[in-house]
Design a protein around this motif. Structure first.
Motif, mmCIF file in Angstrom:
data_model
loop_
_atom_site.group_PDB
_atom_site.id
_atom_site.type_symbol
_atom_site.label_atom_id
_atom_site.label_comp_id
_atom_site.label_asym_id
_atom_site.label_seq_id
_atom_site.Cartn_x
_atom_site.Cartn_y
_atom_site.Cartn_z
ATOM 1 N N LEU A 12 31.899 38.840 54.496
ATOM 2 C CA LEU A 12 31.402 38.737 53.119
ATOM 3 C C LEU A 12 32.053 39.772 52.215
ATOM 4 O O LEU A 12 32.131 39.590 50.997
ATOM 5 N N THR A 47 26.819 29.706 50.054
ATOM 6 C CA THR A 47 27.081 28.950 51.281
ATOM 7 C C THR A 47 27.647 29.816 52.400
ATOM 8 O O THR A 47 27.659 29.402 53.558
ATOM 9 N N GLU A 48 28.123 31.022 52.061
ATOM 10 C CA GLU A 48 28.683 31.918 53.064
ATOM 11 C C GLU A 48 27.616 32.803 53.703
ATOM 12 O O GLU A 48 27.899 33.545 54.650
ATOM 13 N N PRO A 75 26.687 37.290 57.031
ATOM 14 C CA PRO A 75 27.267 35.960 57.241
ATOM 15 C C PRO A 75 26.741 35.375 58.552
ATOM 16 O O PRO A 75 25.792 35.915 59.143
ATOM 17 N N ARG A 145 35.788 29.686 44.987
ATOM 18 C CA ARG A 145 34.481 30.323 45.146
ATOM 19 C C ARG A 145 33.454 29.746 44.190
ATOM 20 O O ARG A 145 32.287 29.606 44.533
ATOM 21 N N CYS A 157 32.180 25.967 53.331
ATOM 22 C CA CYS A 157 33.017 27.011 53.933
ATOM 23 C C CYS A 157 34.127 27.387 52.960
ATOM 24 O O CYS A 157 34.876 26.513 52.491
ATOM 25 N N TYR A 158 34.210 28.665 52.681
ATOM 26 C CA TYR A 158 35.352 29.171 51.930
ATOM 27 C C TYR A 158 36.494 29.336 52.929
ATOM 28 O O TYR A 158 36.386 30.087 53.911
ATOM 29 N N ARG A 160 39.735 30.773 54.170
ATOM 30 C CA ARG A 160 40.483 31.994 53.874
ATOM 31 C C ARG A 160 41.985 31.838 54.055
ATOM 32 O O ARG A 160 42.773 32.394 53.304
ATOM 33 N N ARG A 174 35.542 28.907 63.410
ATOM 34 C CA ARG A 174 34.372 29.393 62.679
ATOM 35 C C ARG A 174 33.140 28.511 62.892
ATOM 36 O O ARG A 174 32.018 29.009 63.018
#
Length: 255
Positions: A12, A47-48, A75, A145, A157-158, A160, A174
């Motif tokens: 996070l 959502t994270e 998280p 975001r 899901c972000y 990365r 993940r």
């Protein structure tokens, strides 16, 4: 003025400015601000978030913050059992299904390759993605975001990573998807189920070289494409074996 002390944990911190990462910091809060409002105001999509502790007590997104509150935000936990605590969402989605934003077309194709129902259209707008996710119970995949901060999105899901194969490995790891994979069961182009088809029924649709060298075929009833186990199939199979056996340690590559 109401102020509260915040501390964000693990990944996070990626959403915070450098001076606020991995440390406590004090922030002013709007009057009657909820935990969700402040978390997102500080840059972290809801959502994270898996767990929120206020003054050591597990709370939901709707907890209104009071002056002097100490807020810890976590998280998804990999090893710690938090089942006795109040998670901020209802039960996880039973079947992982996705909708990807306009910038993740290659990732959508890879997820379909692994057998995960993934909707994608580069003409989708944010509101349409949110509506699809809510209506169909889909997980939103995005590098935006602000999209994940939309109130109606409960699972997202972000992403990365920036390179498609690494994005694929990241999502598989993940969300612990390895055991749910059904490789080559969906059309890579339109997401519809594939079915085995007799060679004789598609013979006229095959390149001459394929007619002589292959015997097993699948077809998509939506777009009518025919698939066979050629060099592209073998490259995809190798990627799946790599990622599904040890996604966390895989380094990625290109197709």
């Amino acid at each position: 003025m109401v102020t509260a002390t915040f501390r964000f944990y693990e990944e996070l911190n990626d959403f915070l400015p450098a001076e606020r990462r991995r440390r406590e910091f004090v922030a002013p809060c709007a009057e009657n601000a909820t935990a969700k409002h402040m978390i997102e105001a500080l840059g972290v999509p809801h959502t994270e978030v898996e767990l929120i502790l206020v003054n050591g007590e597990s709370v939901g997104f709707d907890r209104r913050l009071r002056d002097g509150d100490r807020v810890a935000v976590y998280p998804k936990f990999e090893a710690l059992d938090v089942s006795p605590l109040l998670r901020v969402r209802e039960q996880p989605l039973r079947t992982p299904r996705f909708v990807a934003d306009a910038h993740l077309g290659a990732l959508a194709r890879l997820l379909r390759m692994a057998g995960f129902d993934t909707l994608y259209d580069n003409r989708y707008h944010d509101r349409e993605i949110a509506d699809i996710a809510g209506r169909d119970g889909r997980i939103v995949l995005t590098r935006d975001r602000d999209l994940l901060k939309m109130r109606s999105i409960t699972h997202g899901c972000y992403v990365r990573a920036t390179e498609p194969v690494r994005q694929f490995l990241e999502i598989i790891d993940r969300l612990d998807l390895a055991r749910n994979a059904r490789p080559f069961s969906l059309c890579l182009v339109c997401n519809a189920p594939l079915r085995a088809v007799d060679k004789a029924t598609v013979l006229e649709r095959l390149p001459p070289s394929v007619r002589d060298s292959h015997e097993r075929f699948t077809t998509c009833d939506a777009c009518h494409r025919v698939f066979w186990e050629g060099s592209h199939w073998r490259r995809m199979q190798a990627l799946l074996e790599q990622s599904l056996q040890s996604p966390a340690s895989a380094q990625g590559g290109s197709q």
